[in-house]
Design a protein around this motif. Structure first.
Motif, short mmCIF file in Angstrom:
data_model
loop_
_atom_site.label_atom_id
_atom_site.label_comp_id
_atom_site.label_asym_id
_atom_site.label_seq_id
_atom_site.Cartn_x
_atom_site.Cartn_y
_atom_site.Cartn_z
N UNK A 205 0.84 -1.19 0.00
CA UNK A 205 0.00 0.00 0.00
C UNK A 205 0.88 1.24 0.00
N UNK A 206 0.55 2.20 -0.88
CA UNK A 206 1.36 3.41 -0.97
C UNK A 206 1.29 4.25 0.30
N UNK A 207 0.21 4.12 1.08
CA UNK A 207 0.06 4.97 2.25
C UNK A 207 0.91 4.52 3.42
N UNK A 208 1.48 3.32 3.39
CA UNK A 208 2.27 2.82 4.49
C UNK A 208 3.74 3.10 4.21
N UNK A 209 4.33 3.98 4.99
CA UNK A 209 5.64 4.51 4.64
C UNK A 209 6.84 3.82 5.24
N UNK A 210 6.78 3.32 6.49
CA UNK A 210 7.98 2.85 7.16
C UNK A 210 8.07 1.33 7.28
N UNK A 211 7.18 0.62 6.63
CA UNK A 211 7.18 -0.84 6.72
C UNK A 211 8.39 -1.43 5.99
N UNK A 212 9.03 -2.44 6.59
CA UNK A 212 10.12 -3.16 5.95
C UNK A 212 9.51 -4.24 5.06
N UNK A 279 -11.32 5.82 -4.58
CA UNK A 279 -11.82 4.79 -5.49
C UNK A 279 -10.98 3.53 -5.40
N UNK A 280 -9.73 3.68 -4.97
CA UNK A 280 -8.81 2.55 -4.92
C UNK A 280 -7.91 2.68 -3.71
N UNK A 281 -7.92 1.66 -2.83
CA UNK A 281 -7.09 1.70 -1.63
C UNK A 281 -5.62 1.47 -1.95
N UNK A 282 -5.33 0.90 -3.10
CA UNK A 282 -3.94 0.65 -3.47
C UNK A 282 -3.26 1.95 -3.85
N UNK A 283 -3.90 2.74 -4.73
CA UNK A 283 -3.33 4.04 -5.11
C UNK A 283 -3.46 5.04 -3.96
N UNK A 284 -4.55 4.95 -3.24
CA UNK A 284 -4.77 5.80 -2.07
C UNK A 284 -4.70 7.29 -2.37
N UNK A 285 -5.30 7.69 -3.49
CA UNK A 285 -5.37 9.11 -3.84
C UNK A 285 -6.79 9.60 -3.56
N UNK A 286 -6.95 10.54 -2.63
CA UNK A 286 -8.31 11.01 -2.29
C UNK A 286 -8.98 11.71 -3.46
N UNK A 287 -10.28 11.48 -3.59
CA UNK A 287 -11.06 12.12 -4.64
C UNK A 287 -11.72 13.41 -4.15
#
Length: 353
Positions: A205-212, A279-287
Motif C-alpha cells: 500500500x502506498x500509504x504505508x511509509x515505514x514498513x520493511x 476509489x482505490x485503496x492501493x493508489x490511495x489518492x483522495x477524490x
C-alpha cells in the motif's frame, strides 16, 4: 442481484462502501503505520476494551457524520456497507452504526482483527458478514504482535455463538512469514463448519511509509513454497474446502499474473475516518470529501449528495488511475473485476457474495 447489476453496469457506480469508522487500534502490526500516530490509553473500559489500547490522536467521525455517510451512500444506490478501520470494535456505538445501515436496506459487513469478538459478539446481530484477519500461529506473533490463540478463540466463539447471519470469513494475507501455515487455516475453517476462508498475497500500500516490505513480501527465496501453497489451495478448493476465492484468481496469483482491466469503479468505494473518498485503496489518492460536498436541509434531507458530486467530478481522474494500474492482486477488487469482465468460472467460484 438485479439492483447490483444495474448499479455497476448501467449507472457505473460502486455497490459497496468500505467505511473507516475510526483510526484507533489495540494491536501494533508491523505492516501498519496508523498505530504509530496514536496515543495510549491507561484505564480499562473507557472504549469498551481492557485498557492499554491505542486511540486516534485525531478526531474520528461522529455517529451523526457516519449516519450522513450511510444516507449519502444509500441515496447513491450503494447496497452494502462495510465497517472497517484499524479496529472498528473499539467504537462502543458500532452496533448502532450497523443497525442504522440495516435500516437503510443495506447488507452489512465488518472487518476486525478478532481480539474483541468474545467480548462484543452478542452486540453484532445487525452484522450480516463478519471478516476476521488471520495469519497463522507464528505469523500472528511476528506480524501482529499478539496472541494467535486469542484471535482463534474469537473466531471459534463467533462461529459457535449462533449469532452469525452468514458464515464467518477468515481473511489470510500470504506473506513470507506464513506460507507453511495457510493450508492449516483452511483445514480449521472446514472443521468449524460455518467458516469460510479467503487468501490474497501481500501488497504494498502506498500509504504505508515505514514498513520493511522486504521482510514480508514473497521474494525469490519463498517463491517455490508460494507456488506449492497455491497449488495446494487450488486442490483443496476442488475438494470442497471452504475457500471463497475463484480458481481463476488462485491460478493467476500463483502464476504472478495481476488481474487487469480493473473495474474497481464498479465495485467498491472507500471512505476514510476523515470522510475522504477513495476509489482505490492501493493508489490511495483522495477524490474529495463526502461530507463537505454535501448539503442537507434542516430536517436532515439530502439536497446535494457529496458522494455523487465528487464521483461525477472525478470521472477523468478515476479513468486515469485505472489506466496507469499495472494490475491488481487484492482479492476484494480482483474477484469483482473478473466477474465484471464476464469470467464464467469466477461467477460460480467466488463464493463470498
Amino acid at each position: 442481484m438485479a439492483k447490483s447489476v444495474r448499479q455497476m453496469k448501467i449507472r457505473r457506480r460502486p455497490v459497496i462502501i468500505s467505511h473507516s469508522v475510526n483510526s484507533g487500534c489495540n494491536l501494533r502490526c508491523v505492516f501498519c503505520d496508523e498505530w504509530k500516530k496514536n496515543t495510549r490509553t491507561g484505564a480499562d473500559g473507557a472504549d469498551g476494551t481492557d485498557g492499554d489500547v491505542l486511540v486516534s490522536s485525531g478526531k474520528d467521525p461522529s455517529f451523526e457524520d457516519i449516519c450522513k455517510i450511510i444516507d449519502l451512500a444509500a441515496d447513491f444506490g450503494i447496497g452494502s456497507y462495510n465497517a472497517w478501520s484499524a479496529e472498528p470494535l473499539l467504537r462502543k456505538d458500532l452496533p448502532m452504526i450497523m443497525k442504522y445501515a440495516k435500516s437503510k436496506g443495506m447488507k452489512t459487513f465488518m472487518i476486525t482483527n478478532g481480539t474483541l469478538l468474545k467480548k462484543r459478539m452478542n452486540e453484532l446481530k445487525d452484522v450480516d458478514y463478519l471478516s476476521v484477519s488471520v495469519d497463522g500461529p507464528s505469523a500472528t506473533r511476528e506480524i501482529r504482535r499478539t496472541d494467535y490463540e486469542a484471535i482463534i478463540d474469537g473466531v471459534r466463539y463467533a462461529s459457535e455463538s449462533g449469532l452469525l447471519n452468514e458464515p464467518l470469513l477468515m481473511n489470510c494475507v500470504i506473506s513470507s512469514k506464513n506460507t507453511e501455515e495457510v493450508a492449516d487455516l483452511a483445514r480449521f475453517a472446514k472443521e468449524l463448519g460455518n467458516v469460510k476462508m479467503a487468501v490474497e498475497p501481500i501488497h504494498l500500500f502506498q500509504r504505508i511509509g515505514e514498513t520493511d516490505w522486504d521482510d514480508l513480501i514473497i521474494g525469490p527465496a519463498q517463491q517455490e513454497a508460494f507456488v506449492s501453497l497455491m497449488n495446494q489451495l487450488i486442490g483443496m478448493k476442488k475438494e470442497g474446502y471452504p475457500i471463497i476465492n475463484s480458481k481463476t484468481y488462485l491460478k493467476q496469483i500463483r502464476d504472478g499474473q495481476a488481474i487487469k482491466n480493473c473495474r474497481v469503479d464498479q465495485s467498491i468505494l472507500a471512505i476514510d475516518s476523515l470522510n475522504q473518498m477513495y476509489n482505490c485503496r492501493i493508489f490511495n489518492e483522495p477524490l474529495g470529501n463526502a461530507i463537505e460536498n454535501s448539503v442537507f436541509d434542516g430536517g436532515g434531507q439530502i439536497i446535494t449528495n457529496g458522494i455523487a458530486d465528487v464521483w461525477n467530478k472525478t470521472k477523468a481522474k478515476r479513468k486515469e488511475m485505472i489506466r496507469n494500474c499495472e494490475g491488481c492482486r487484492f482479492f476484494g477488487y480482483a474477484e469483482l473485476t473478473l466477474m465484471n469482465n464476464y469470467n464464467i468460472e469466477s461467477f460460480y467460484g467466488y463464493e463470498w457474495l
